[in-house]
Scaffold this motif. Structure first.
Motif, short mmCIF file in Angstrom:
data_model
loop_
_atom_site.label_atom_id
_atom_site.label_comp_id
_atom_site.label_asym_id
_atom_site.label_seq_id
_atom_site.Cartn_x
_atom_site.Cartn_y
_atom_site.Cartn_z
N UNK A 238 71.32 -120.01 -0.23
CA UNK A 238 72.05 -121.23 -0.60
C UNK A 238 73.31 -120.90 -1.40
N UNK A 239 74.42 -121.50 -0.99
CA UNK A 239 75.68 -121.22 -1.67
C UNK A 239 76.28 -119.88 -1.34
N UNK A 240 75.68 -119.14 -0.42
CA UNK A 240 76.16 -117.80 -0.09
C UNK A 240 77.45 -117.81 0.71
N UNK A 241 78.20 -116.70 0.61
CA UNK A 241 79.41 -116.51 1.39
C UNK A 241 79.06 -116.05 2.81
N UNK A 242 79.98 -116.28 3.72
CA UNK A 242 79.79 -115.81 5.09
C UNK A 242 79.58 -114.30 5.12
N UNK A 243 80.28 -113.56 4.26
CA UNK A 243 80.10 -112.11 4.16
C UNK A 243 78.98 -111.80 3.18
N UNK A 244 77.76 -112.15 3.55
CA UNK A 244 76.62 -111.92 2.66
C UNK A 244 76.45 -110.46 2.31
N UNK A 245 76.80 -109.58 3.24
CA UNK A 245 76.62 -108.15 2.99
C UNK A 245 77.57 -107.65 1.92
N UNK A 246 78.71 -108.31 1.75
CA UNK A 246 79.63 -107.97 0.66
C UNK A 246 79.22 -108.62 -0.65
N UNK A 247 78.73 -109.84 -0.56
CA UNK A 247 78.37 -110.60 -1.76
C UNK A 247 77.04 -110.16 -2.37
N UNK A 248 76.06 -109.88 -1.51
CA UNK A 248 74.70 -109.55 -1.98
C UNK A 248 74.19 -108.28 -1.30
N UNK A 249 74.85 -107.14 -1.50
CA UNK A 249 74.47 -105.94 -0.74
C UNK A 249 73.05 -105.45 -1.01
N UNK A 250 72.61 -105.53 -2.25
CA UNK A 250 71.27 -105.02 -2.56
C UNK A 250 70.20 -105.87 -1.90
N UNK A 251 70.35 -107.20 -1.96
CA UNK A 251 69.37 -108.08 -1.34
C UNK A 251 69.39 -107.93 0.18
N UNK A 252 70.58 -107.83 0.76
CA UNK A 252 70.69 -107.68 2.21
C UNK A 252 70.05 -106.35 2.65
N UNK A 253 70.30 -105.28 1.89
CA UNK A 253 69.70 -103.98 2.23
C UNK A 253 68.18 -104.04 2.14
N UNK A 254 67.66 -104.71 1.14
CA UNK A 254 66.20 -104.80 1.00
C UNK A 254 65.59 -105.54 2.18
N UNK A 255 66.26 -106.58 2.65
CA UNK A 255 65.74 -107.33 3.80
C UNK A 255 65.83 -106.50 5.08
N UNK A 256 66.95 -105.81 5.28
CA UNK A 256 67.07 -104.93 6.45
C UNK A 256 65.98 -103.84 6.38
N UNK A 257 65.75 -103.33 5.19
CA UNK A 257 64.73 -102.27 5.02
C UNK A 257 63.36 -102.70 5.44
N UNK A 258 63.07 -104.00 5.34
CA UNK A 258 61.76 -104.48 5.77
C UNK A 258 61.56 -104.32 7.27
N UNK A 259 62.64 -104.22 8.02
CA UNK A 259 62.54 -104.06 9.47
C UNK A 259 62.24 -102.63 9.88
N UNK A 260 62.44 -101.69 8.96
CA UNK A 260 62.31 -100.28 9.33
C UNK A 260 60.86 -99.82 9.37
#
Length: 260
Positions: A238-260
């Motif tokens: 909520x309230x996030x920018x379109x470039x979520x990977x720039x705005x929230x890199x740690x959270x985005x990485x943690x979510x991607x990591x769940x796929x591995x």
């Protein structure tokens, strides 16, 4: 910086776990993924500059279906790296490219970062209609310093690294004025290819887990994708920018990591 597949420039991060391929959006570049890649420590990570973007070589401004051309490039990148079952993440238009890749070949998992469900034909009947709304701003006469100031004002919560990575979307001339690496004609050709792309027709063909990272408050198209992709999870910012990977890199990485 390395060169992979069909001559694409890429940023490479070492690791021994499941490989992760990162794909930027329209008129963006691989540097936007740097912080995410570092937080994926332990996994080999490659972030590519798609054709005509960033440090990759220039290509003809107009070619048949730029979206499918990008998909073919990523398939060659995976084969070149020897990655038979990577996790692949894409942002915005890059999400559409990744969705098509997952429909065309087996992957271990995909992360769609505020994209992948972008069906422009729902909004626009012609390329002229789409271009009138989606054409990028003219940057003639804008200096790099003015661009940085604009970005800091627009994104006060972004790191210095994220701001500088976004400045990497443009070339800086001797007089300090800027111009996009992606030509305006090429940009229009990609928008035209997106107008022809039909992501909703692909959902049933995606056999791997899909993680949808959605910026903002409510997105009906993303909700439809989450419902129709066979193995999907939606995570809202909520309230996030379109470039979520720039705005929230740690959270985005943690979510991607769940796929591995």
């Amino acid at each position: 910086m390395i060169t992979v597949g069909p001559g694409l420039a890429a940023r490479s991060f070492p690791g021994d776990g499941r490989p992760v391929l990162l794909v930027h959006g329209l008129s963006s570049n691989a540097r936007l993924w740097d912080a995410v890649a570092r937080h994926l420590a332990g996994h080999p990570v490659v972030a590519v500059d798609l054709r005509g973007h960033g440090a990759s070589a220039k290509v003809p401004d107009v070619e048949p279906d730029a979206t499918l051309a990008a998909v073919r490039d990523l398939a060659v990148v995976c084969d070149d790296l020897g990655w038979s079952s990577p996790v692949v993440a894409g942002q915005s238009w890059g999400g559409n490219v990744v969705l098509q890749l997952a429909a065309d070949r087996p992957l271990h998992g995909i992360a769609l970062v505020d994209g992948g469900w972008l069906q422009l034909s729902d909004r626009f009947a012609t390329i002229e209609d789409a271009w009138a709304v989606l054409a990028p701003p003219q940057l003639a006469g804008l200096t790099a310093e003015a661009l940085r100031a604009r970005l800091r004002t627009a994104h006060p919560g972004w790191s210095h690294e994220a701001i500088e990575a976004t400045v990497g979307n443009v070339a800086i001339h001797v007089d300090r004025t800027v111009a996009p690496w992606l030509t305006r004609e090429r940009h229009r050709a990609i928008v035209d290819s997106m107008l022809a792309h039909r992501p909703r027709e692909l959902y049933a063909r995606v056999g791997c887990p899909a993680l949808l990272l959605v910026a903002g408050d409510g997105n009906p198209a993303a909700n439809t994708a989450a419902a129709e992709l066979p193995h999907a999870e939606l995570v809202a910012f909520p309230g996030g920018d379109h470039d979520l990977h720039a705005q929230h890199p740690e959270e985005v990485a943690a979510l991607i990591g769940r796929l591995t």
